[in-house]
Design a protein around this motif. Structure first.
Motif, mmCIF file in Angstrom:
data_model
loop_
_atom_site.group_PDB
_atom_site.id
_atom_site.type_symbol
_atom_site.label_atom_id
_atom_site.label_comp_id
_atom_site.label_asym_id
_atom_site.label_seq_id
_atom_site.Cartn_x
_atom_site.Cartn_y
_atom_site.Cartn_z
ATOM 1 N N ILE A 38 35.841 40.577 39.267
ATOM 2 C CA ILE A 38 36.350 41.726 38.490
ATOM 3 C C ILE A 38 37.507 42.387 39.252
ATOM 4 O O ILE A 38 37.697 42.134 40.447
ATOM 5 C CB ILE A 38 35.245 42.775 38.217
ATOM 6 C CG1 ILE A 38 34.689 43.355 39.516
ATOM 7 C CG2 ILE A 38 34.144 42.170 37.363
ATOM 8 C CD1 ILE A 38 33.845 44.596 39.348
ATOM 9 N N ILE A 39 38.260 43.236 38.580
ATOM 10 C CA ILE A 39 39.392 43.916 39.228
ATOM 11 C C ILE A 39 38.916 44.690 40.457
ATOM 12 O O ILE A 39 37.867 45.316 40.440
ATOM 13 C CB ILE A 39 40.151 44.881 38.267
ATOM 14 C CG1 ILE A 39 39.192 45.737 37.430
ATOM 15 C CG2 ILE A 39 41.122 44.126 37.398
ATOM 16 C CD1 ILE A 39 39.870 46.832 36.638
ATOM 17 N N GLY A 63 41.017 37.069 29.837
ATOM 18 C CA GLY A 63 40.004 36.989 30.907
ATOM 19 C C GLY A 63 39.101 38.216 30.894
ATOM 20 O O GLY A 63 39.390 39.236 31.486
ATOM 21 N N TYR A 68 33.843 44.072 32.399
ATOM 22 C CA TYR A 68 34.054 45.235 33.268
ATOM 23 C C TYR A 68 35.408 45.918 33.006
ATOM 24 O O TYR A 68 35.458 47.118 32.743
ATOM 25 C CB TYR A 68 33.937 44.828 34.741
ATOM 26 C CG TYR A 68 34.223 45.978 35.685
ATOM 27 C CD1 TYR A 68 33.229 46.916 35.975
ATOM 28 C CD2 TYR A 68 35.474 46.147 36.269
ATOM 29 C CE1 TYR A 68 33.490 47.983 36.835
ATOM 30 C CE2 TYR A 68 35.740 47.214 37.116
ATOM 31 C CZ TYR A 68 34.745 48.125 37.400
ATOM 32 O OH TYR A 68 35.011 49.181 38.228
ATOM 33 N N SER A 69 36.501 45.150 33.079
ATOM 34 C CA SER A 69 37.817 45.808 32.938
ATOM 35 C C SER A 69 38.010 46.376 31.535
ATOM 36 O O SER A 69 38.559 47.472 31.392
ATOM 37 C CB SER A 69 38.958 44.860 33.328
ATOM 38 O OG SER A 69 38.825 43.610 32.706
ATOM 39 N N GLU A 87 37.715 35.198 26.266
ATOM 40 C CA GLU A 87 36.878 34.589 27.304
ATOM 41 C C GLU A 87 36.361 33.241 26.817
ATOM 42 O O GLU A 87 35.957 33.106 25.668
ATOM 43 C CB GLU A 87 35.705 35.535 27.639
ATOM 44 C CG GLU A 87 34.723 35.029 28.671
ATOM 45 C CD GLU A 87 35.372 34.620 30.008
ATOM 46 O OE1 GLU A 87 36.065 35.445 30.631
ATOM 47 O OE2 GLU A 87 35.195 33.450 30.409
ATOM 48 N N ARG A 88 36.372 32.252 27.721
ATOM 49 C CA ARG A 88 35.937 30.907 27.319
ATOM 50 C C ARG A 88 34.563 30.521 27.861
ATOM 51 O O ARG A 88 33.965 29.546 27.406
ATOM 52 C CB ARG A 88 36.960 29.874 27.765
ATOM 53 C CG ARG A 88 37.073 29.711 29.264
ATOM 54 C CD ARG A 88 38.115 28.687 29.636
ATOM 55 N NE ARG A 88 38.309 28.640 31.083
ATOM 56 C CZ ARG A 88 39.302 28.005 31.679
ATOM 57 N NH1 ARG A 88 40.194 27.354 30.961
ATOM 58 N NH2 ARG A 88 39.411 28.004 32.987
ATOM 59 N N ASP A 115 39.110 29.190 24.491
ATOM 60 C CA ASP A 115 40.239 29.123 25.412
ATOM 61 C C ASP A 115 41.394 29.976 24.913
ATOM 62 O O ASP A 115 41.757 29.904 23.741
ATOM 63 C CB ASP A 115 40.683 27.666 25.584
ATOM 64 C CG ASP A 115 41.439 27.511 26.885
ATOM 65 O OD1 ASP A 115 42.535 28.084 27.003
ATOM 66 O OD2 ASP A 115 40.911 26.852 27.800
ATOM 67 N N ALA A 116 41.941 30.751 25.818
ATOM 68 C CA ALA A 116 43.055 31.639 25.467
ATOM 69 C C ALA A 116 44.205 30.855 24.861
ATOM 70 O O ALA A 116 44.892 31.332 23.955
ATOM 71 C CB ALA A 116 43.521 32.385 26.705
ATOM 72 N N ASP A 133 44.480 38.191 33.387
ATOM 73 C CA ASP A 133 43.521 38.117 34.502
ATOM 74 C C ASP A 133 42.589 36.919 34.294
ATOM 75 O O ASP A 133 41.378 37.056 34.252
ATOM 76 C CB ASP A 133 42.726 39.441 34.541
ATOM 77 C CG ASP A 133 41.898 39.581 35.812
ATOM 78 O OD1 ASP A 133 42.185 38.898 36.801
ATOM 79 O OD2 ASP A 133 40.950 40.402 35.804
ATOM 80 N N ALA A 135 42.761 32.140 34.380
ATOM 81 C CA ALA A 135 43.114 31.012 35.254
ATOM 82 C C ALA A 135 44.519 31.184 35.848
ATOM 83 O O ALA A 135 45.503 31.276 35.115
ATOM 84 C CB ALA A 135 43.022 29.708 34.471
ATOM 85 N N GLN A 138 47.765 29.254 34.951
ATOM 86 C CA GLN A 138 48.234 29.253 33.558
ATOM 87 C C GLN A 138 48.931 30.543 33.132
ATOM 88 O O GLN A 138 49.107 30.781 31.943
ATOM 89 C CB GLN A 138 47.033 29.039 32.631
ATOM 90 C CG GLN A 138 46.399 27.673 32.720
ATOM 91 C CD GLN A 138 45.201 27.604 31.793
ATOM 92 O OE1 GLN A 138 44.156 28.180 32.045
ATOM 93 N NE2 GLN A 138 45.357 26.932 30.677
HETATM 94 N N1 SAH Z 1 39.224 40.940 33.669
HETATM 95 C C1 SAH Z 1 37.875 40.817 34.207
HETATM 96 C C2 SAH Z 1 37.741 39.645 35.147
HETATM 97 C C3 SAH Z 1 38.159 38.327 34.585
HETATM 98 S S1 SAH Z 1 37.746 36.991 35.656
HETATM 99 C C4 SAH Z 1 37.527 42.091 34.976
HETATM 100 O O1 SAH Z 1 38.354 42.519 35.789
HETATM 101 O O2 SAH Z 1 36.455 42.646 34.751
HETATM 102 C C5 SAH Z 1 38.580 35.693 34.855
HETATM 103 C C6 SAH Z 1 37.882 35.192 33.599
HETATM 104 O O3 SAH Z 1 38.843 34.461 32.853
HETATM 105 C C7 SAH Z 1 36.717 34.238 33.876
HETATM 106 O O4 SAH Z 1 35.544 34.752 33.309
HETATM 107 C C8 SAH Z 1 37.137 32.920 33.207
HETATM 108 O O5 SAH Z 1 36.077 32.266 32.542
HETATM 109 C C9 SAH Z 1 38.182 33.402 32.190
HETATM 110 N N2 SAH Z 1 39.206 32.408 31.864
HETATM 111 C C10 SAH Z 1 39.949 31.684 32.751
HETATM 112 N N3 SAH Z 1 40.830 30.918 32.080
HETATM 113 C C11 SAH Z 1 40.644 31.157 30.767
HETATM 114 C C12 SAH Z 1 41.243 30.648 29.582
HETATM 115 N N4 SAH Z 1 42.214 29.721 29.639
HETATM 116 N N5 SAH Z 1 40.798 31.106 28.398
HETATM 117 C C13 SAH Z 1 39.813 32.033 28.337
HETATM 118 N N6 SAH Z 1 39.206 32.544 29.416
HETATM 119 C C14 SAH Z 1 39.611 32.111 30.618
#
Ligand code: SAH
Ligand code: MG
Length: 214
Positions: A38-39, A63, A68-69, A87-88, A115-116, A133, A135, A138
């Protein structure tokens, strides 16, 4: 140790910033225990100030993890915001849903499952803020998918851009992260040389880029 700033400086700042309370504190403890990225605390406090200054009405997040964020942004804005997050990972989605419900924000935060790369294209309307926030290899792809949805005068916040210091110096790079690091450097060069954006790179948390869209 973040490899971003001196440990003593980081410890001091973390100790001095206020602790969260209630559900957010509980989610932080959970994230810490189960290693959910998380952040960082310094990032949440930086974003709190930006959110209060800009009062975004719509936020798009890439993400979500355990929510949390998104819950933090909505809390800071007293629920006066619509957050769309993506979220994936299925077990993350399940936890995020439960947490968002506990926070009382089911009508404020929408999770796009999958997938985003596939889900972001279908998102309708304009946003005042975009939070990237996910991968780290990407970010440019995510950026390209969302930038036309950002209003002029809006901001893109990209988290973890220094990735444990590896992006800033080869001294920190571990071999299997070489490609991600290279891609992140290219992304930062792109942000900093984009005529449409004014970008600031900050050594806060795991590194964060804040880009204003002209
Ligand atoms: N923003 C959150 C933390 C995100 S952690 C916070 O601060 O509370 C990163 C998340 O991105 C992970 O759960 C991962 O599964 C997701 N993720 C990574 N690549 C992704 C994609 N291409 N598509 C969707 N979700 C993705
Ligand atoms: Mg992050």
């Amino acid at each position: 140790m973040s490899n971003i700033v001196d440990d003593r400086v980081e410890d001091y700042i973390r100790k001095t910033l206020n602790e969260k309370e209630g559900l957010l504190k509980e989610l932080e403890d959970y994230a810490h225990e189960y290693k959910v990225p998380i952040i960082h605390k310094e990032i949440s406090d930086l974003l709190k100030v930006l959110l209060k200054m800009n009062r975004p009405k719509r936020i798009l997040e890439v993400g979500c993890a355990i929510g949390y964020s998104s819950i933090f942004f909505t809390t800071v804005l007293d629920g006066e915001v619509e957050v769309i997050t993506c979220e994936r990972n299925e077990s993350m989605i399940e936890k995020a849903r439960a947490n968002i419900e506990r926070a009382g924000f089911t009508d404020k935060i929408t999770i796009l499952e999958g997938d985003a790369e596939e889900r972001l294209a279908e998102v309708q309307g304009e946003f005042d803020m975009i939070f990237i926030d996910a991968a780290k290899g990407q970010y440019k792809l995510f950026f390209d998918l969302v930038i036309d949805k950002l209003k002029s005068g809006g901001i893109v916040v990209s988290d973890n851009i220094l990735y444990k210091g590896m992006v800033a110096s080869d001294d920190f790079v571990i071999r299997r992260k070489k490609t991600i690091v290279k891609r992140m450097r290219n992304y930062l060069d792109f942000l900093c040389n984009n005529d449409e954006l004014s970008t600031s790179l900050l050594p806060v948390g795991d590194g964060v880029a804040i880009s204003y869209k002209e």
